[in-house]
Design a protein around this motif. Structure first.
Motif, PDB file in Angstrom:
ATOM      1  N   ALA A   1      76.735  -2.883 -34.434  1.00  0.00           N
ATOM      2  CA  ALA A   1      76.357  -2.053 -33.269  1.00  0.00           C
ATOM      3  C   ALA A   1      75.268  -2.650 -32.587  1.00  0.00           C
ATOM      4  O   ALA A   1      75.338  -2.866 -31.267  1.00  0.00           O
ATOM      5  CB  ALA A   1      76.117  -0.626 -33.259  1.00  0.00           C
ATOM      6  N   ALA A   2      74.029  -2.920 -33.100  1.00  0.00           N
ATOM      7  CA  ALA A   2      72.892  -3.169 -32.630  1.00  0.00           C
ATOM      8  C   ALA A   2      72.828  -4.591 -32.074  1.00  0.00           C
ATOM      9  O   ALA A   2      72.646  -5.030 -30.925  1.00  0.00           O
ATOM     10  CB  ALA A   2      71.657  -3.081 -33.737  1.00  0.00           C
TER      11      ALA A   2
ATOM     12  N   LEU B   1      68.402   6.471 -38.955  1.00  0.00           N
ATOM     13  CA  LEU B   1      69.430   6.390 -38.268  1.00  0.00           C
ATOM     14  C   LEU B   1      70.424   7.218 -38.633  1.00  0.00           C
ATOM     15  O   LEU B   1      70.637   7.028 -39.951  1.00  0.00           O
ATOM     16  CB  LEU B   1      70.037   5.036 -37.518  1.00  0.00           C
ATOM     17  N   PRO B   2      71.180   8.132 -37.985  1.00  0.00           N
ATOM     18  CA  PRO B   2      71.220   8.212 -36.551  1.00  0.00           C
ATOM     19  C   PRO B   2      70.343   9.081 -35.743  1.00  0.00           C
ATOM     20  O   PRO B   2      70.399   9.451 -34.546  1.00  0.00           O
ATOM     21  CB  PRO B   2      72.689   8.940 -36.514  1.00  0.00           C
ATOM     22  N   ARG B   3      69.002   9.521 -36.450  1.00  0.00           N
ATOM     23  CA  ARG B   3      68.096  10.118 -35.510  1.00  0.00           C
ATOM     24  C   ARG B   3      67.665   8.788 -34.499  1.00  0.00           C
ATOM     25  O   ARG B   3      67.809   7.685 -34.900  1.00  0.00           O
ATOM     26  CB  ARG B   3      66.867  10.228 -36.422  1.00  0.00           C
ATOM     27  N   VAL B   4      67.247   9.288 -33.373  1.00  0.00           N
ATOM     28  CA  VAL B   4      66.838   8.576 -32.363  1.00  0.00           C
ATOM     29  C   VAL B   4      65.423   8.363 -32.083  1.00  0.00           C
ATOM     30  O   VAL B   4      64.761   9.194 -31.084  1.00  0.00           O
ATOM     31  CB  VAL B   4      67.928   8.887 -31.078  1.00  0.00           C
TER      32      VAL B   4
ATOM     33  N   PRO C   1      66.979  -7.553 -18.760  1.00  0.00           N
ATOM     34  CA  PRO C   1      66.221  -7.638 -20.109  1.00  0.00           C
ATOM     35  C   PRO C   1      66.780  -6.496 -21.149  1.00  0.00           C
ATOM     36  O   PRO C   1      67.399  -5.599 -20.694  1.00  0.00           O
ATOM     37  CB  PRO C   1      65.059  -6.785 -19.392  1.00  0.00           C
ATOM     38  N   VAL C   2      66.831  -6.763 -22.524  1.00  0.00           N
ATOM     39  CA  VAL C   2      67.299  -5.982 -23.411  1.00  0.00           C
ATOM     40  C   VAL C   2      66.616  -4.790 -23.327  1.00  0.00           C
ATOM     41  O   VAL C   2      65.511  -4.408 -23.317  1.00  0.00           O
ATOM     42  CB  VAL C   2      67.137  -6.447 -24.799  1.00  0.00           C
ATOM     43  N   ASP C   3      67.341  -3.620 -23.417  1.00  0.00           N
ATOM     44  CA  ASP C   3      66.875  -1.999 -23.186  1.00  0.00           C
ATOM     45  C   ASP C   3      66.990  -1.651 -24.694  1.00  0.00           C
ATOM     46  O   ASP C   3      68.037  -1.222 -25.334  1.00  0.00           O
ATOM     47  CB  ASP C   3      67.875  -1.191 -22.416  1.00  0.00           C
ATOM     48  N   TRP C   4      65.916  -1.968 -25.260  1.00  0.00           N
ATOM     49  CA  TRP C   4      65.947  -1.745 -26.628  1.00  0.00           C
ATOM     50  C   TRP C   4      66.065  -0.166 -27.111  1.00  0.00           C
ATOM     51  O   TRP C   4      66.699   0.252 -28.158  1.00  0.00           O
ATOM     52  CB  TRP C   4      64.387  -2.027 -27.137  1.00  0.00           C
ATOM     53  N   GLN C   5      65.422   0.671 -26.367  1.00  0.00           N
ATOM     54  CA  GLN C   5      65.946   1.973 -26.581  1.00  0.00           C
ATOM     55  C   GLN C   5      67.376   2.596 -26.591  1.00  0.00           C
ATOM     56  O   GLN C   5      67.952   3.402 -27.334  1.00  0.00           O
ATOM     57  CB  GLN C   5      64.983   2.936 -25.596  1.00  0.00           C
ATOM     58  N   ASN C   6      67.947   1.924 -25.580  1.00  0.00           N
ATOM     59  CA  ASN C   6      69.411   1.927 -25.420  1.00  0.00           C
ATOM     60  C   ASN C   6      69.947   1.272 -26.897  1.00  0.00           C
ATOM     61  O   ASN C   6      71.173   1.861 -27.142  1.00  0.00           O
ATOM     62  CB  ASN C   6      70.045   1.323 -24.294  1.00  0.00           C
ATOM     63  N   VAL C   7      69.560   0.403 -27.182  1.00  0.00           N
ATOM     64  CA  VAL C   7      70.171  -0.305 -28.606  1.00  0.00           C
ATOM     65  C   VAL C   7      70.238   0.825 -29.722  1.00  0.00           C
ATOM     66  O   VAL C   7      71.264   0.871 -30.408  1.00  0.00           O
ATOM     67  CB  VAL C   7      69.164  -1.455 -28.654  1.00  0.00           C
ATOM     68  N   VAL C   8      69.058   1.508 -29.893  1.00  0.00           N
ATOM     69  CA  VAL C   8      69.016   2.484 -30.777  1.00  0.00           C
ATOM     70  C   VAL C   8      69.868   3.642 -30.681  1.00  0.00           C
ATOM     71  O   VAL C   8      70.626   4.199 -31.250  1.00  0.00           O
ATOM     72  CB  VAL C   8      67.698   2.945 -30.921  1.00  0.00           C
TER      73      VAL C   8
ATOM     74  N   LYS D   1      61.130 -11.113 -30.662  1.00  0.00           N
ATOM     75  CA  LYS D   1      60.911  -9.547 -30.362  1.00  0.00           C
ATOM     76  C   LYS D   1      61.793  -8.592 -31.072  1.00  0.00           C
ATOM     77  O   LYS D   1      63.260  -9.007 -31.241  1.00  0.00           O
ATOM     78  CB  LYS D   1      61.324  -9.452 -28.804  1.00  0.00           C
ATOM     79  N   MET D   2      61.500  -7.471 -31.577  1.00  0.00           N
ATOM     80  CA  MET D   2      62.250  -6.647 -32.314  1.00  0.00           C
ATOM     81  C   MET D   2      61.955  -5.336 -32.511  1.00  0.00           C
ATOM     82  O   MET D   2      60.472  -4.987 -31.922  1.00  0.00           O
ATOM     83  CB  MET D   2      62.381  -7.238 -33.872  1.00  0.00           C
ATOM     84  N   ILE D   3      62.696  -4.441 -32.715  1.00  0.00           N
ATOM     85  CA  ILE D   3      62.517  -2.874 -33.017  1.00  0.00           C
ATOM     86  C   ILE D   3      62.663  -2.611 -34.471  1.00  0.00           C
ATOM     87  O   ILE D   3      63.304  -3.117 -35.144  1.00  0.00           O
ATOM     88  CB  ILE D   3      63.307  -1.997 -32.085  1.00  0.00           C
ATOM     89  N   GLN D   4      61.876  -1.409 -34.878  1.00  0.00           N
ATOM     90  CA  GLN D   4      62.176  -0.899 -36.133  1.00  0.00           C
ATOM     91  C   GLN D   4      62.353   0.576 -36.273  1.00  0.00           C
ATOM     92  O   GLN D   4      61.786   1.554 -35.605  1.00  0.00           O
ATOM     93  CB  GLN D   4      60.715  -1.212 -36.839  1.00  0.00           C
TER      94      GLN D   4
END
Length: 329
Positions: free
Chosen positions: A137-138, A245-248, A151-158, A206-209
């Motif tokens: 999904a990510a 996840l699935p906590r956001v 631009p990648v919407d990283w919050q929306n990715v989560v 660039k990445m999220i955790q």
């Protein structure tokens, strides 16, 4: 008549066979027979320091096929990629599935390598399904943003990944609806998702955790941690504090430039825990092993090392900038 090279008197007796089954002993033979003189068939993992007791893994008890290990690798004009995910020794011994997973893709228009690494939370019975769903999904959402040229919407990715996990949990349980708390109990997983993009000034990561999987830049013998990481072998102490996840949660993308002499590593805590700060035996070994890309199966074999007390699933993604790559104009 040709003599049988493995006469019956050399076969294991019934008592020996029962003992072998009880103690996990399997025989390696050159024919369909299992002669008494044949040596034991063992996993033969690479040993770093004091190894774990060797044994043959049990098949994963799962409703769907779940391989013990996966290995992949390829190169683009700008990057060389290697990735592996291996079942931990505890899961092999118990016959439970690998709870880690990984996804990696190439976005050809931008040259970006897009990736996700996930570690299913052990307390969730279907976390291996959650890890797979989260990775796919990510990566799908990041690729969609890149394709749209935004631009990648990283919050929306989560958010989108969490939604997919809830839907996956609902499908697994066969119920018409499921709230996030119920889904978390079934498919909870950590996630690191991101990309490496070729730019005029060089590759940028660039990445999220979400949770305790992490990322590093290896340069020579030095590891620089890009995300939060834990340097502890005691996963049970830390796991109660893991945001999964699935906590956001709110996420902030992190990263930086990746110079030609470095390699980006993204891994679950099954790799991060034995790595620690990189100054020990595991860090020394991988600093040498990752100087240059190895064949994918060799990369997976290195990751599947045996070291006492470190028996969790391990997933590792490595991305090398190519020295001969021309950066976008």
């Amino acid at each position: 008549m040709t003599a049988d090279p493995f006469p019956a008197e050399d076969w294991p007796s019934a008592d020996e066979a029962r003992h072998a089954a009880t103690n996990g002993t399997v025989y390696r033979a050159e024919s369909v027979h299992a002669p008494r003189r044949a040596r034991k068939l063992i996993w033969e993992a690479r040993e770093i320091g004091v190894p774990i007791t060797d044994f043959e893994p049990k098949p994963a008890d799962s409703a769907s096929y779940r391989p013990d290990s996966i290995a992949d690798g390829w190169s683009t004009d700008h990057f060389t990629v290697r990735v592996a995910s291996v079942r931990g020794y505890t899961h092999r011994f118990r016959g439970t599935p690998r709870q880690d997973d990984v996804a990696v893709s190439h976005h050809q228009p931008t040259g970006a390598v897009v990736f996700a690494v996930a570690d299913g939370v052990s307390a969730a019975p279907h976390s291996h399904i959650g890890a797979t769903s989260a990775c796919r999904a990510a990566v799908t959402q990041i690729l969609a943003d890149l394709t749209q040229g935004t631009p990648v919407d990283w919050q929306n990715v989560v958010r989108q990944t969490a939604w997919q996990l809830i839907e996956q949990a609902r499908a697994v349980l066969g119920v018409p609806a499921l709230d996030p708390e119920e889904a978390e109990r079934e498919v909870a997983t950590t996630l690191v998702a991101g990309l490496v993009l070729p730019t005029r000034s060089g590759p940028m990561a660039k990445m999220i955790q979400v949770g305790d999987s992490s990322a590093w830049i290896l340069h020579g013998r030095s590891y620089r941690c890009l995300l939060d990481a834990k340097f502890s072998a005691d996963d049970e102490v830390f796991s109660s504090a893991v945001t999964a996840l699935p906590r956001v949660p709110h996420v902030t993308p992190r990263g930086g430039p990746l110079d030609p002499g470095g390699v980006l590593l993204v891994g679950t805590d099954g790799f991060g825990d034995p790595l620690g700060d990189g100054s020990g035996d595991v860090g020394t070994y991988f600093a040498a092993a990752l100087r240059r890309p190895s064949p994918p199966l060799s990369f997976a074999y290195d990751l599947d090392f045996s070291r006492e007390t470190f028996d969790d699933d391990r997933t590792l993604l490595a991305i090398w900038p190519r020295d001969d790559a021309e950066q976008p104009r």
